[in-house]
Scaffold this motif. Sequence first.
Motif, PDB file in Angstrom:
ATOM      1  N   GLN A 114       0.825  -1.205   0.000  1.00  0.00           N
ATOM      2  CA  GLN A 114       0.000   0.000   0.000  1.00  0.00           C
ATOM      3  C   GLN A 114       0.860   1.256   0.000  1.00  0.00           C
ATOM      4  O   GLN A 114       0.559   2.231  -0.697  1.00  0.00           O
ATOM      5  CB  GLN A 114      -0.934  -0.007   1.211  1.00  0.00           C
ATOM      6  N   ASP A 115       1.944   1.243   0.761  1.00  0.00           N
ATOM      7  CA  ASP A 115       2.829   2.402   0.794  1.00  0.00           C
ATOM      8  C   ASP A 115       3.454   2.642  -0.575  1.00  0.00           C
ATOM      9  O   ASP A 115       3.505   3.785  -1.053  1.00  0.00           O
ATOM     10  CB  ASP A 115       3.923   2.191   1.840  1.00  0.00           C
ATOM     11  N   ARG A 117       2.292   1.683  -3.498  1.00  0.00           N
ATOM     12  CA  ARG A 117       1.277   2.090  -4.475  1.00  0.00           C
ATOM     13  C   ARG A 117       0.932   3.579  -4.314  1.00  0.00           C
ATOM     14  O   ARG A 117       0.753   4.288  -5.302  1.00  0.00           O
ATOM     15  CB  ARG A 117       0.027   1.227  -4.340  1.00  0.00           C
ATOM     16  N   LYS A 118       0.846   4.046  -3.070  1.00  0.00           N
ATOM     17  CA  LYS A 118       0.589   5.478  -2.847  1.00  0.00           C
ATOM     18  C   LYS A 118       1.728   6.321  -3.403  1.00  0.00           C
ATOM     19  O   LYS A 118       1.508   7.369  -4.034  1.00  0.00           O
ATOM     20  CB  LYS A 118       0.417   5.748  -1.347  1.00  0.00           C
ATOM     21  N   ARG A 119       2.951   5.874  -3.185  1.00  0.00           N
ATOM     22  CA  ARG A 119       4.110   6.602  -3.710  1.00  0.00           C
ATOM     23  C   ARG A 119       4.098   6.598  -5.236  1.00  0.00           C
ATOM     24  O   ARG A 119       4.427   7.607  -5.880  1.00  0.00           O
ATOM     25  CB  ARG A 119       5.399   5.976  -3.194  1.00  0.00           C
ATOM     26  N   ALA A 122       1.468   9.112  -6.529  1.00  0.00           N
ATOM     27  CA  ALA A 122       1.925  10.489  -6.379  1.00  0.00           C
ATOM     28  C   ALA A 122       3.039  10.811  -7.369  1.00  0.00           C
ATOM     29  O   ALA A 122       3.075  11.901  -7.962  1.00  0.00           O
ATOM     30  CB  ALA A 122       2.404  10.725  -4.946  1.00  0.00           C
TER      31      ALA A 122
END
Length: 367
Positions: A114-115, A117-119, A122
């Motif tokens: 999840q971390d 994918r968020k990065r 962005a």
Amino acid sequence: MRVRGTCHVYLAIDIGFAIDLARAEQILAADQIQQNFKKPRRAPEAQQLQRHSTRVAQSGFPVEVGQFRSHGPVEVVLWEFGAATFKYEIALDCAYADLVGLSDLLWDNQDLLQDARKRAAALLQAIEPAVDKPLLGARMEDYVAFELQLPDQEPVSQLWSTHAATSASILRAEPIKLSEQEIADALNMRCAYVEDEVVLIDWFAALLVGHDMEDELLVLELTIAELLELRNLDEQLDRGVDEAYSVLTRKRSWLASFSTRAADLGHVSQLTADAAVLFEGVDNALKLLGDQYLARLYRVASERFHLPQWDAAIERKLRVLDGIYEKLSSRAASRRFELLEIVIIVLISISTIMPLLPTLYPSGSGH
């Protein structure tokens, strides 16, 4: 046995068809780009591989993984063929057997996924002008590399002799006791340059023991990105072959076929061209790997990741698409000839009738 070192966790995701690295560097803040790379120990070719990528250091928040936690910045690598790799680091100073539990926890770790994918989302938003056909992929490829220093006087052969069962469990992320056949299979892919070094490669994790393993990690990093792109490309070609076959077998009226054939040909040819360009771009990034040891390491990794089989499957599907395109092209040519024949027949009929019109309808006739 107690070990020290670093656990490198790689998460690769596709963010587009291709990345203009020069433009991406212009978009990203100058202080984010790591301009200076450490000179490879023995392989100048490894520096050429880096020309196909841009590295960005992002501030990272610790991610808890059992008794371990990530630390330091997250290194992001943008590959020119459209992939991005996120690397997390976990410091190690523990019993060798503790790495079995860590490997098990890293398998499909949702916090890290999840971390990353968020990065990725962005980052894609920030560099979108530099990305051709930007799209955040659904698939993520994860891999773990344990870079270790063994206690003094401990030979590296301990990993596949005395500690064979533990090493296999680490590589397979499997806490239960493995069979002798599974242990042998997990440990049979290894590569070494000097006597006190080794790289053990399996399909989920690798064990690296030695000093200055930067080159080896770079090869693994690129191989993981290649695996991601090949798997994505294989899925795209599966869908493309299905779409192209439906176009080939679609029932149309004779007149309707004239208006849709050009669009069908364009769609299939674009799909084939995009797949071929991406396939060639991924392969080209590795053709620069001229150092004999690193080339051998890549062959070992690619065999473990089944890259030759992925290559063969993609080439076969590209040939299928080429065959469908040829059939559609032949049908289009046949329709053009049929239309031309009709036009010729009509013109001949008109030229035959025209001289007879004055006889059939004399201009002077009347009451």
